[in-house]
Design an enzyme around this catalytic site. Sequence first.
Site, PDB file in Angstrom:
ATOM      1  CG  HIS A 274      -1.907   0.981   1.402  1.00  0.00           C
ATOM      2  ND1 HIS A 274      -1.650   2.285   1.738  1.00  0.00           N
ATOM      3  CD2 HIS A 274      -3.244   0.888   1.243  1.00  0.00           C
ATOM      4  CE1 HIS A 274      -2.795   2.961   1.795  1.00  0.00           C
ATOM      5  NE2 HIS A 274      -3.777   2.132   1.492  1.00  0.00           N
TER       6      HIS A 274
ATOM      7  CE  LYS B  78      -7.416  -0.342   6.520  1.00  0.00           C
ATOM      8  NZ  LYS B  78      -8.182   0.333   5.480  1.00  0.00           N
TER       9      LYS B  78
ATOM     10  CB  CYS C 294      -3.876   3.435  -1.573  1.00  0.00           C
ATOM     11  SG  CYS C 294      -4.929   4.848  -1.350  1.00  0.00           S
TER      12      CYS C 294
ATOM     13  CD  GLN D 254      -7.002  -4.332   4.066  1.00  0.00           C
ATOM     14  OE1 GLN D 254      -7.969  -5.027   4.353  1.00  0.00           O
ATOM     15  NE2 GLN D 254      -7.112  -3.032   3.818  1.00  0.00           N
TER      16      GLN D 254
ATOM     17  CG  ASP E 175       0.414  -2.479   5.998  1.00  0.00           C
ATOM     18  OD1 ASP E 175      -0.533  -2.643   6.782  1.00  0.00           O
ATOM     19  OD2 ASP E 175       0.314  -1.835   4.936  1.00  0.00           O
TER      20      ASP E 175
END
Lengths: 419, 161
Positions: free
Chosen positions: A136, A239, A377, A216, A213
């Site tokens: 991202h 999220k 993104c 997600q 990261d």
Amino acid sequence: MSAIQTTLKSRSTPAFDVERIRADFPILTLKVNDKPLVYLDNAASSQMPQQVIDRLVRYQTTQHANINRAVHYLSEIATSEFEEARRKLQHFINANEEREVIFTSGTTDSINLVMHGYGRKFIGAGDEIILTTLEHHSNIVPWQMLAEEKGAKIRVVPINDAGELLIDEYEKLFNERTKFVGVMHVSNALGTINPIKEMIAFAHARGVPVLVDGAQAAPHMKVDVQDLDCDFYAFSGHKLCGPTGIGILYGRAALLENMQPFKGGGDMILSVTFEKTIYNTIPHKFEAGTPPIAAAIGLGAAVDYLSEIGMDAIAAHELALLKYASEQINAMPGVRIIGTAEHKAAVLSFAVDGVHPHDIGTLLNQEGIAVRTGHHCAQPVMQRLHVPATSRASFAFYNSMDEVDALIAGIRTVQKIFT
Amino acid sequence: MANYKSLYQEVILDHNKKPRNYGTIESPSHHAVGHNPLCGDHISVDVVLGDERINNIAFQGESCAICKASASMMTTAIKGKTRAEAETLIQEFLAMATGKLSHDACPNIGRLAVFAGVSDLPTRVKCAILPWHTLSGAFNAVATTSTESEDDPMHAPIGDA
């Protein structure tokens, strides 16, 4: 896989009652364009259950004051609830110590903290940072800024056509100048689950720290930072059924202690004179200013809610949704799934022949269906796969098989309009 | 609520499928390229401006149906007009698409009124106005325009994850 097949047959496992879960989410009863809302943009932001909304209201109506300051009743209770939220997050990701859990404003803020706190101190001219094609923008741009400032170099792990990292190529990128690895756990654009545990082990064997990261991944699977053995793990509250404006940076205590503070101000100091300031201990060293107290406590309630359902049960239900949706789409002429990795989380990017993603997004919205369209993104991955943009349906545990059917019917409507 | 039905109507779908004046012109008097960096859409506009009138116009590019139909209908509307007439139409279209004027208040808008519904869809306004911005850029010798430039009436980043 037999559990998934059972789910498909009955459209709901006995242990996973999606209708009961949906009743916790007031927003899911909305109608959009006179159709029931079908919310499939969970990778962008998830919805909030009543339990979290109630927790925010209770905090705001009976517990709010600034933290870490006054001796009065409200300040003490706000401080203790805030720190209790930190412990909930510690257990959610199985961090070894609570001081390894830093409250930030979100994944982007967490990554920027590592760039400023670790990168600016330990990465210099000629050093190399390994990132991946899948990243991202929030795990690309901060490192480009650092590379430009320091004269460091960014090396990029390539992917195959399915959207999987080429691990052989990753391993070849290492040399004596490699100082840092940044990799996403799950791709927001394609859903690929990266083999981060193996990637971390490889980097550690060469003395290189790894930032993951996890924006997600944390909402969709059990994350155990000790098992992964990562050095940093970043994710966002919104999220994860929590509020916006709150996120987490997990960092290994030994690394955090040696890092520079990111922001200067109140709370992050022990003493200040104009001659010398002594920084506070971790995690407070990285939490300058009044934090989003309500949002942190709300996030604590959110991980309680998710843990009660169980992250493994959530992952299994979402995998069943993804499998069912993928089968349906693969059977449709003129529709193609973008991102076909063997290991995927509940993200389904797709293209419809002859129809631009923006038109798909607008027309699905007419049917009450919320999907994301665009480059997500993640422009480098779009360029690599030669698509300017995709439509993306991303599932959460509160989505149902009926909603997958609605998506498929919506895509058929789009195709009909454009024939 | 947004008026999608009026947006994806026959005339727009037809122009998307069979765009008019699609391609390039060998030696245009005016030329510009327009980008929408948020979705990767890009179109080029070539114009042959004679002494009095626009003798020829063509466009080419990759874009959504709204953008392509807008470009196609723009070329048919602009061909044969004087530059002043074209500039007036550009202003009317931009005002209508951004919701500043209703299509009734645009005397020259004609069949382009089918794009009035786009003003209810903030994320799609840029798609409709990109060709008109690009044409305006061509007239004013701005070789490259972008929906994210400072002078864009819809300048507003669309962020995300």
